[in-house]
Design an enzyme around this catalytic site. Structure first.
Site, PDB file in Angstrom:
ATOM      1  N   ASP A 170     -97.694  42.110 -35.446  1.00  0.00           N
ATOM      2  CA  ASP A 170     -96.780  43.032 -36.109  1.00  0.00           C
ATOM      3  C   ASP A 170     -97.227  43.278 -37.542  1.00  0.00           C
ATOM      4  OD1 ASP A 170     -95.929  40.779 -37.600  1.00  0.00           O
ATOM      5  OD2 ASP A 170     -94.372  40.340 -36.129  1.00  0.00           O
ATOM      6  N   HIS A 197     -99.746  46.868 -31.801  1.00  0.00           N
ATOM      7  CA  HIS A 197     -98.422  46.265 -31.977  1.00  0.00           C
ATOM      8  C   HIS A 197     -98.044  45.329 -30.836  1.00  0.00           C
ATOM      9  CE1 HIS A 197     -95.146  46.081 -34.690  1.00  0.00           C
ATOM     10  NE2 HIS A 197     -95.182  47.340 -35.079  1.00  0.00           N
TER      11      HIS A 197
END
Length: 392
Positions: free
Chosen positions: A371, A367
């Site tokens: 995303d 992350h």
């Protein structure tokens, strides 16, 4: 002067044991030339040198185990010569004078056996033989006149030098489990994973594959896994944020699209060597390279570039009967693609219920580098590419 260091061959390698040198002092080396074999927890690896030069000194010997980053050899660059290049000093314990001697004046005619540089005496023949055998003559204790190192001293050192013994299967398996545990623990501790899953129809891909293989001998036929690798590589061209490394607090793009291929070893354990430049190669070439890579991985014979270059790993466990794979990212990479088994499943095609061959594709991603929206589009691109296999 170029220092050649013990390379890092992945996040699960902290040290390596030199098995053999394939060069000697005075040899010219080219970029990409194999210069040594190093034993790691997972394989005996051929180490390539990526700088051209002339071998000057071999700093470690077969059987020596040293940490990653330790200088193991030096190379002379263009214009340098053995006569002008500085040799690495031999590390010896400093001798402290006794207190009763500290204030005593030195005798006027104190004999010395070493010159101003404290270099050991060594005959030219002994020096040449030591270079041939990869022995540091400066570290030997001489038995000749005034402590000089003789040819006999060098030969004796060569006879006494320990020979690197390859690890047994049990030792290698234990070391591999420890290395995997360390790397995966680091991954789950440091990397904020997110996971996505997509069921991909493979009817068109399998039909094309069947027609393509129909006229080919068995050794030249393509496997579905090669189509998967090519589709993943082509998708990475449009989604480069998943192809690279998280290092020094930032994402660093990979130098190419080099896919790590997870290979289960017969004795247990896992290794993921890299197929290089996957997006640029035709399918038949990839199939041949994949077969060779798997064979060498299972015989513990790989090259350093194959263990250190992967920019994203693909693990295909469908042949083990599992529907889905949710993997752990191999640091410092930022993504891993998992593929489950290909099976016929209920499917709706143009409003009609039918049976379709399909497989679950998963993405584990970092992350910090991307995303979920970005990752979802990447999986959708893989799906799209596999619907037109003739274009791969």
């Amino acid at each position: 002067m170029i220092e050649f260091r013990m390379p890092a061959l992945g996040a699960d390698m902290d040290e390596g044991t030199l098995v053999e040198w394939q060069v000697a002092p005075g040899d010219a080396v080219k970029r990409g030339q194999v210069v040594a074999v190093v034993d790691t927890a997972k394989a005996a690896v051929e180490i390539e040198c990526w700088q051209a030069g002339t071998v000057f000194e071999l700093l470690i010997q077969p059987g020596d185990k040293v940490p990653v980053g330790t200088p193991i050899a030096t190379l002379l660059e263009a214009g340098e010569s053995p006569e002008t290049a500085p040799r690495r000093p031999v590390k010896t314990a400093a001798k402290q004078p006794a207190k009763s001697q500290a204030a005593a004046p030195a005798p006027a005619a104190a004999p010395t056996t070493a010159g101003p540089t404290s270099r050991p005496r060594i005959s030219p023949a002994a020096r040449q033989r030591a270079a041939e055998l990869g022995i540091d003559a400066a570290a030997l204790t001489g038995t000749g006149a005034q402590g000089s190192v003789t040819l006999a001293d060098v030969e004796a050192a060569a006879t006494a030098k320990p020979t690197a013994q390859p690890a047994t299967a049990q030792q290698r398996h234990a070391a591999m489990r420890q290395a995997i545990a360390a790397a995966m623990s680091r991954s789950k501790r440091e990397i904020p994973h997110y996971y996505l899953n997509e069921t991909v129809p493979l009817g068109a891909a399998l039909a094309w594959l069947s027609a393509h293989n129909a006229e080919l001998p068995p050794e030249r036929r393509l496997l579905p896994g090669v189509l998967v690798l090519k589709a993943v590589a082509l998708a990475l061209r449009d989604y480069p944020q998943l192809n690279g490394y998280w290092q020094d607090g930032a994402f660093q793009p990979g130098p190419g699209i080099h896919l790590g291929v997870a290979v289960a070893l017969r004795q247990g354990g896992l290794i993921a060597p890299a197929l290089h430049d996957v997006a640029d190669k035709p399918l038949d070439q990839l199939m041949a390279e994949l077969g060779d890579l798997v064979q060498r991985a299972r015989s513990y014979s790989l090259r350093s570039s194959e263990l250190g270059d992967a920019t994203l790993t693909v693990t295909q466990l469908g042949d083990q009967g599992v529907d889905g794979v949710f993997g752990v990212i191999y640091p410092p990479q930022v993504a891993l693609v998992g593929v489950g088994r290909i099976a016929e499943r209920p499917w709706v095609d143009e409003g009609k219920l039918c049976v379709m061959a399909s497989a679950q594709f998963s993405l584990a991603a970092d992350h910090r580098a991307s995303d979920g929206h970005y990752g979802a589009r990447f999986l959708a691109e893989i799906r799209r590419l596999l619907q037109t296999p003739d274009r791969l």
